[in-house]
Design an enzyme around this catalytic site. Structure first.
Site, PDB file in Angstrom:
ATOM      1  N   ASP A  34      -9.082   1.433   2.913  1.00  0.00           N
ATOM      2  CA  ASP A  34      -8.379   0.164   2.714  1.00  0.00           C
ATOM      3  C   ASP A  34      -9.220  -0.743   1.819  1.00  0.00           C
ATOM      4  OD1 ASP A  34      -5.957  -1.394   4.498  1.00  0.00           O
ATOM      5  OD2 ASP A  34      -7.342  -2.648   3.353  1.00  0.00           O
ATOM      6  N   HIS A  61       2.772   3.518   6.671  1.00  0.00           N
ATOM      7  CA  HIS A  61       1.344   3.847   6.697  1.00  0.00           C
ATOM      8  C   HIS A  61       0.762   3.503   8.057  1.00  0.00           C
ATOM      9  CE1 HIS A  61       1.820  -0.278   5.230  1.00  0.00           C
ATOM     10  NE2 HIS A  61       0.687  -0.557   5.849  1.00  0.00           N
ATOM     11  N   GLY A  74       3.474  -7.747  10.438  1.00  0.00           N
ATOM     12  CA  GLY A  74       2.318  -7.734   9.539  1.00  0.00           C
ATOM     13  C   GLY A  74       2.412  -6.724   8.419  1.00  0.00           C
ATOM     14  N   HIS A  78       8.194   8.932   0.343  1.00  0.00           N
ATOM     15  CA  HIS A  78       8.397   7.486   0.444  1.00  0.00           C
ATOM     16  C   HIS A  78       9.440   7.174   1.510  1.00  0.00           C
ATOM     17  CE1 HIS A  78       8.581   3.262  -0.774  1.00  0.00           C
ATOM     18  NE2 HIS A  78       9.874   3.377  -0.478  1.00  0.00           N
ATOM     19  N   THR A  86       2.973  -5.413   4.911  1.00  0.00           N
ATOM     20  CA  THR A  86       3.017  -6.014   3.571  1.00  0.00           C
ATOM     21  C   THR A  86       3.339  -4.987   2.490  1.00  0.00           C
ATOM     22  OG1 THR A  86       0.622  -5.721   3.279  1.00  0.00           O
ATOM     23  CG2 THR A  86       1.363  -7.838   4.174  1.00  0.00           C
ATOM     24  N   CYS A 117       6.642   1.325  -5.840  1.00  0.00           N
ATOM     25  CA  CYS A 117       5.852   1.305  -4.597  1.00  0.00           C
ATOM     26  C   CYS A 117       4.360   1.513  -4.876  1.00  0.00           C
ATOM     27  CB  CYS A 117       6.371   2.386  -3.659  1.00  0.00           C
ATOM     28  SG  CYS A 117       5.357   2.611  -2.197  1.00  0.00           S
ATOM     29  N   HIS A 157       5.867   1.160   2.479  1.00  0.00           N
ATOM     30  CA  HIS A 157       5.794   2.627   2.476  1.00  0.00           C
ATOM     31  C   HIS A 157       5.044   2.924   3.772  1.00  0.00           C
ATOM     32  CE1 HIS A 157       4.780   6.582   0.161  1.00  0.00           C
ATOM     33  NE2 HIS A 157       4.332   6.720   1.419  1.00  0.00           N
ATOM     34  N   CYS A 200       3.044   4.827  -3.375  1.00  0.00           N
ATOM     35  CA  CYS A 200       3.483   5.987  -4.180  1.00  0.00           C
ATOM     36  C   CYS A 200       2.602   6.110  -5.423  1.00  0.00           C
ATOM     37  CB  CYS A 200       4.948   5.858  -4.570  1.00  0.00           C
ATOM     38  SG  CYS A 200       6.106   6.267  -3.244  1.00  0.00           S
TER      39      CYS A 200
HETATM   40  P1  AMP Z   1       0.111  -3.612   6.043  1.00  0.00           P
HETATM   41  O1  AMP Z   1      -0.223  -5.062   6.055  1.00  0.00           O
HETATM   42  O2  AMP Z   1       0.197  -2.996   7.418  1.00  0.00           O
HETATM   43  O3  AMP Z   1       1.363  -3.331   5.227  1.00  0.00           O
HETATM   44  O4  AMP Z   1      -1.086  -2.867   5.352  1.00  0.00           O
HETATM   45  C1  AMP Z   1      -1.241  -2.761   3.966  1.00  0.00           C
HETATM   46  C2  AMP Z   1      -2.684  -2.462   3.739  1.00  0.00           C
HETATM   47  O5  AMP Z   1      -2.844  -1.960   2.438  1.00  0.00           O
HETATM   48  C3  AMP Z   1      -3.603  -3.691   3.871  1.00  0.00           C
HETATM   49  O6  AMP Z   1      -4.575  -3.443   4.874  1.00  0.00           O
HETATM   50  C4  AMP Z   1      -4.212  -3.815   2.476  1.00  0.00           C
HETATM   51  O7  AMP Z   1      -5.553  -4.252   2.499  1.00  0.00           O
HETATM   52  C5  AMP Z   1      -4.087  -2.398   1.950  1.00  0.00           C
HETATM   53  N1  AMP Z   1      -4.048  -2.310   0.499  1.00  0.00           N
HETATM   54  C6  AMP Z   1      -3.289  -3.037  -0.356  1.00  0.00           C
HETATM   55  N2  AMP Z   1      -3.486  -2.641  -1.629  1.00  0.00           N
HETATM   56  C7  AMP Z   1      -4.402  -1.628  -1.564  1.00  0.00           C
HETATM   57  C8  AMP Z   1      -5.037  -0.809  -2.558  1.00  0.00           C
HETATM   58  N3  AMP Z   1      -4.778  -0.938  -3.866  1.00  0.00           N
HETATM   59  N4  AMP Z   1      -5.936   0.112  -2.136  1.00  0.00           N
HETATM   60  C9  AMP Z   1      -6.211   0.248  -0.829  1.00  0.00           C
HETATM   61  N5  AMP Z   1      -5.645  -0.484   0.152  1.00  0.00           N
HETATM   62  C10 AMP Z   1      -4.747  -1.420  -0.215  1.00  0.00           C
HETATM   63 ZN    ZN Z   2       6.151   4.664  -1.620  1.00  0.00          ZN
END
Ligand code: AMP
Ligand code: ZN
Length: 115
Positions: free
Chosen positions: A31, A101, A94, A47, A96, A5, A99, A8
């Site tokens: 982000d 958040h 949406g 997690h 992606t 993850c 975990h 994580c």
């Molecule tokens: P979601 O689409 O709701 O699952 O949000 C996932 C979020 O994680 C997106 O807004 C991505 O831009 C953000 N994201 C992905 N990888 C990273 C990372 N390494 N550091 C910070 N944010 C990230």
């Molecule tokens: Zn996780």
């Protein structure tokens, strides 16, 4: 902790992030692809893949995430008065990263309904 993850790994410090807040149960970072002048990702340290996977016993953890959001909103001028807190649950909504958040967004006008 899930070995595969992304969030994580961020919590563990194995992948770098710009941390803005941490307490016993939660972790928050900027982000990487901000959708507003302030865009913070807030995660429980436990997690849980998505809000749909949350169960009895997770109330305290999920409550802690919301209280953390309130505290973080006071850290930025842009979110002191107004902010949006978003959870995307499931791919069609949406999500992606699987975990749980919450996105804390602020510093611009938001529309409703969301896109
Ligand atoms: P979601 O689409 O709701 O699952 O949000 C996932 C979020 O994680 C997106 O807004 C991505 O831009 C953000 N994201 C992905 N990888 C990273 C990372 N390494 N550091 C910070 N944010 C990230
Ligand atoms: Zn996780």
């Amino acid at each position: 902790m899930s070995e595969s993850c992304l969030f994580c790994k961020i919590i563990e410090g194995k992948i770098p992030s710009v941390k803005v807040y941490e307490d016993e149960k939660t972790f928050a970072f900027k982000d990487i692809n901000p959708q507003a002048p302030v865009h913070i990702v807030i995660v429980p340290k436990k997690h849980i893949a998505s809000l749909a996977e949350a169960d009895c016993g997770d109330e305290e953890i999920l409550g802690a995430v919301q209280v953390a959001a309130s505290k973080i909103s006071k850290m930025f001028d842009e979110t002191k008065q107004s902010f949006r807190l978003v959870n995307n649950c499931g791919a069609d909504a949406g999500q992606t990263v699987f975990h749980i958040h919450y996105h804390l967004l602020g510093g611009r006008q938001f529309g409703w309904p969301p896109g």
